[in-house]
Structure formats: structure tokens, C-alpha cells
Write a protein that holds these residues in place. Sequence first.
Motif, short mmCIF file in Angstrom:
data_model
loop_
_atom_site.label_atom_id
_atom_site.label_comp_id
_atom_site.label_asym_id
_atom_site.label_seq_id
_atom_site.Cartn_x
_atom_site.Cartn_y
_atom_site.Cartn_z
N GLY A 239 -10.78 -7.33 8.50
CA GLY A 239 -9.61 -7.80 7.74
C GLY A 239 -8.85 -8.91 8.44
N ASN B 44 -2.05 -7.85 5.62
CA ASN B 44 -2.58 -9.17 5.25
C ASN B 44 -1.44 -10.09 4.76
N PRO C 219 -12.51 -4.85 13.38
CA PRO C 219 -12.34 -4.78 11.93
C PRO C 219 -12.18 -6.17 11.33
N GLY D 156 -0.90 0.99 3.87
CA GLY D 156 -2.28 0.99 4.37
C GLY D 156 -2.53 -0.26 5.18
N HIS E 214 1.37 6.55 4.94
CA HIS E 214 1.39 5.09 4.68
C HIS E 214 2.53 4.72 3.72
N ASP F 79 -14.09 -5.61 5.64
CA ASP F 79 -14.91 -5.36 6.84
C ASP F 79 -16.37 -5.75 6.61
N GLY G 14 -10.34 3.11 3.79
CA GLY G 14 -11.01 4.14 3.00
C GLY G 14 -10.49 4.27 1.58
O1 KG4 Z 1 -4.87 2.10 7.22
P1 KG4 Z 1 -5.88 1.66 8.20
O2 KG4 Z 1 -5.43 1.31 9.58
O3 KG4 Z 1 -7.00 2.74 8.36
C1 KG4 Z 1 -7.46 3.50 7.29
O4 KG4 Z 1 -6.73 4.47 6.91
O5 KG4 Z 1 -8.52 3.13 6.76
O6 KG4 Z 1 -6.65 0.42 7.54
C2 KG4 Z 1 -7.70 -0.22 8.21
C3 KG4 Z 1 -8.21 -1.37 7.35
C4 KG4 Z 1 -9.47 -2.02 7.89
O7 KG4 Z 1 -10.42 -2.11 6.86
C5 KG4 Z 1 -8.98 -3.40 8.33
O8 KG4 Z 1 -9.97 -4.42 8.21
C6 KG4 Z 1 -7.86 -3.64 7.34
O9 KG4 Z 1 -7.21 -2.40 7.25
N1 KG4 Z 1 -6.91 -4.66 7.80
C7 KG4 Z 1 -6.73 -5.84 7.16
C8 KG4 Z 1 -5.80 -6.57 7.94
N2 KG4 Z 1 -5.43 -5.81 9.02
C9 KG4 Z 1 -6.13 -4.63 8.91
N3 KG4 Z 1 -7.28 -6.33 6.04
C10 KG4 Z 1 -6.91 -7.56 5.64
N4 KG4 Z 1 -6.04 -8.33 6.34
C11 KG4 Z 1 -5.46 -7.89 7.46
N5 KG4 Z 1 -4.59 -8.66 8.13
#
Ligand code: KG4
Length: 417
Positions: A232, A345, A230, A340, A159, A219, A190
Motif C-alpha cells: 500500500g 492512503n 506491504p 483500517g 478501527h 499488496d 483483510g
Molecule cells: O489494518 P491493517 O494494518 O491490517 C489489517 O487489519 O489488515 O491494514 C494493512 C493494509 C495492508 O494491505 C497495507 O498495504 C495497507 O493496509 N496500507 C495502505 C497504506 N498503508 C497501509 N494501503 C494504501 N496506502 C497506504 N498508504
Amino acid sequence: MKILAIETSCDETAIAIIEGDGDTSSTHFTIIGNALFSQIELHREYGGVFPALAKREHGKNIVPLTRKALLEARMLQGGANAIRKDTRDTIKDILEREPGLVEQFFPFIEEMQIPGIDAIAVTYGPGLSPALWVGVNFARALSLSWGKPIVAINHMEGHILSALAKRVDDTRLEIGNVAMPVLALLISGGHTQLVLMRQWLSYELIGQTRDDAVGEAFDKVARMLGLPYPGGPEISRLAEEARQLGGPTPKFILPRPMLHDATCDFSFSGLKTAVLYAIRDRVTAKSEENSVKEFPSDTLTTEDKKSLALEFENAVTEVLWKKTARALDETNANTLVLGGGVSANKHISRTFTEKLSQKYPDVSLHIPHHSLATDNAVMIALSGFYHAQNNNFIAQENLVADGGASLSKRLRKQALP
Ligand code: KG4
Ligand code: ZN
């Protein structure tokens, strides 16, 4: 140098093949093969990632995705790659732990020549252990079949590097002129961590969440509002709509946990509970009965949901910025990285861009391109390139998945397979 990378830490099965050239002062990368399958749709009905299902799906998709990436890289050339009997038995032992893989693996390997890659990079952690093991065992089997060395990669490092990578076009990336120290705010499903890199690929933990990760909070709050997984992107979409309709509303006021304490740590579970109470109060106020329904979000209006999403996103962003600013002061970092899935966002990236240019104009900010923000294998390949350059290989028999792997400790350097 050409790297084939494997990522299976959560709900994305991904394979990438990249060619890298240069060193840490300036590296050019070309993505020559890239294949990804997201399991999001399958996990949606569980409201989150279901580990046993993730494992099964990785096992089902990893061979077809590898084939696709090799084909794109023009490395899927016909010609027998005969596997010696003893090696074959060892591979069988390794893959028998991954349902469905043995049957797919040998026909795939035996129809092609050994591809011209220099190393196999694989995520060994952190993540969901059953999911990680699929990638790890697949990497071990490939290493034995092709006689190529393995580099074990920490997902969070991927990341960081994907944020440092400047996108030239769809297939070309560049990393270079990174001013040390680098402070990374890693925000994913996570993890929520502030990590300092004083030297290339060496890390110190500056702060972390004491309970929920920020993506997890997004989430869970989304679930309370009746939004799909998800959460986010869903929360973000509602919050943006509310912002366009006139900005902050006094209807809901949520706490900013640990905003003023003297550490760089975070806490998001209280904020999530505060959202639950806000929903309950709203529902109780609106209904005759004094009890909360199983899905209280049913009785919230769209306007309520938008206001709550906005206040939640503002609260999270304020805390993330305040703690990052504290860490910048403490470390005198010259570069700030957001990494990450949550770095996708818009409000968070906009706020960080604005505040950094006002308060720390000399610090350069790196946010991953949206195609590299959420989990992918290109980021694992970037990390794999630098570790392969340092001969940081691990023997296949010593490679294990580690769901709780930490960025500040690396697996010990091992002999070549
Ligand atoms: O890094 P990632 O793809 O997987 C892990 O390593 O966990 O992150 C996934 C997380 C999820 O909780 C998802 O809801 C969040 O990233 N996420 C966001 C957005 N896009 C993905 N959270 C807030 N705003 C977003 N636009
Ligand atoms: Zn991730």
C-alpha cells in the motif's frame, strides 16, 4: 477505568494501557503505556504475512512488550504475586499451545504485584487464527493470574473507534459528540466493508467486497510491480510521484469494477487481473519473445510503474468513493468514518475530504491519525473501555479466537470469571 489491551490479529504484536473517563457523550482517554512490535521486516521475504511465523513471533514478543507497557504505565511494581497451584496448572494447560510462552509467563507474573487495571481487552477476531490465539490465550492466562475480567474485542470495531478518536496530543485522545448514524468504510488488508452504526457499538453490514480486500489488492499489485510488502505505502508513493509529474496518463486504463451496479458491494480481483494483463501487454510489446517472464515487472520502466500505480490508485479511490456516496444516500448517515490500514492512503483521504465537503457538507468525516491507522492496541483499548463500562465481560474458559468474526454479530455476554 484502566484497560490493558492486547492485539495479535495479524503481523503486529501490540499492548496498550489506557485510562478512560466519561461516557459515550464525551470520553477522555490517556495512553499510559504503549508497546508495539511490527513483524513486517520478517514477512517481507514471503511477500505477505506467513501465519506460522506470525504466531511464533507473537509468542516470542508478547511478554517483553507487556512488561514494557506496564513499566511505562508505572505498573511494574516488585512483590510476589503467588499463583495458586490449581490456577497455575490451568494456566500451564492454556499456554502450552503457544510455543515459548509458558517459560516466559511465570517468571514475569511472579516478580510483580497485580497491576491496577480494571479489565483486559483482547482482539478475538477477525484475523489470522494462529496469530489471534496467542493474544487470546495470553489474555486468559493474565485474567487467571490477576483475577481481572476480559472483554473480547472485534478488531474492526477498534478501527472504527480509533478514527472517531480526536488526538489531543501524543498521549491524550477524546471521543464525543458523535452524530448518529455513523457510516464506516473499513479498508484493510483483510476487509473492505461499509458498516452502519445507528446506535453506539451496534452494527449493520451495508456492503462488502465479493472477493479481494482493497489492502490485499494494493499488496498484490505492488508485488506484480516488484515492490516490497506491504504494498500500500509503496504504490501510494509511486502514484504521488506520477501525480506531481502531471497527473493521469492515458498509457494504462484500468476498469472501475462494479462502479455502476445498484449495490454497495465491491470487487477488486478483476482490477488486480487487469493490472497483470497491462503488465503483460507492456512487456510483450517491448520484448521479442512472446512469453511473459516470471517477474514481468523487471522489464517495466520506472515511469511505467508510476503510471500503473497512479491509475490503480485512482481506480480504487473512484470505486470506494462512489459506493460510499451510494451508502450515504441510502442511510442518511451524519458521520463518515474511514478506518483500517488503507485509510492511511493520502489520495483516498484527500479525495474523501474534498468530495464530502462538496457533496455532503453536513456529514462530518473522521480519519484516524496516522499513528492509529494501521494495527495497534490503543484502538482495542478504546473499544475495551466501552464494553467494560457495559459489563460485557467473557469468562476466560469461553473465550475463543474467531478468524472470521463479523462485526454485526458479537460474542454472547458471559458471566464474570
Ligand atoms: O489494518 P491493517 O494494518 O491490517 C489489517 O487489519 O489488515 O491494514 C494493512 C493494509 C495492508 O494491505 C497495507 O498495504 C495497507 O493496509 N496500507 C495502505 C497504506 N498503508 C497501509 N494501503 C494504501 N496506502 C497506504 N498508504
Ligand atoms: Zn487492521
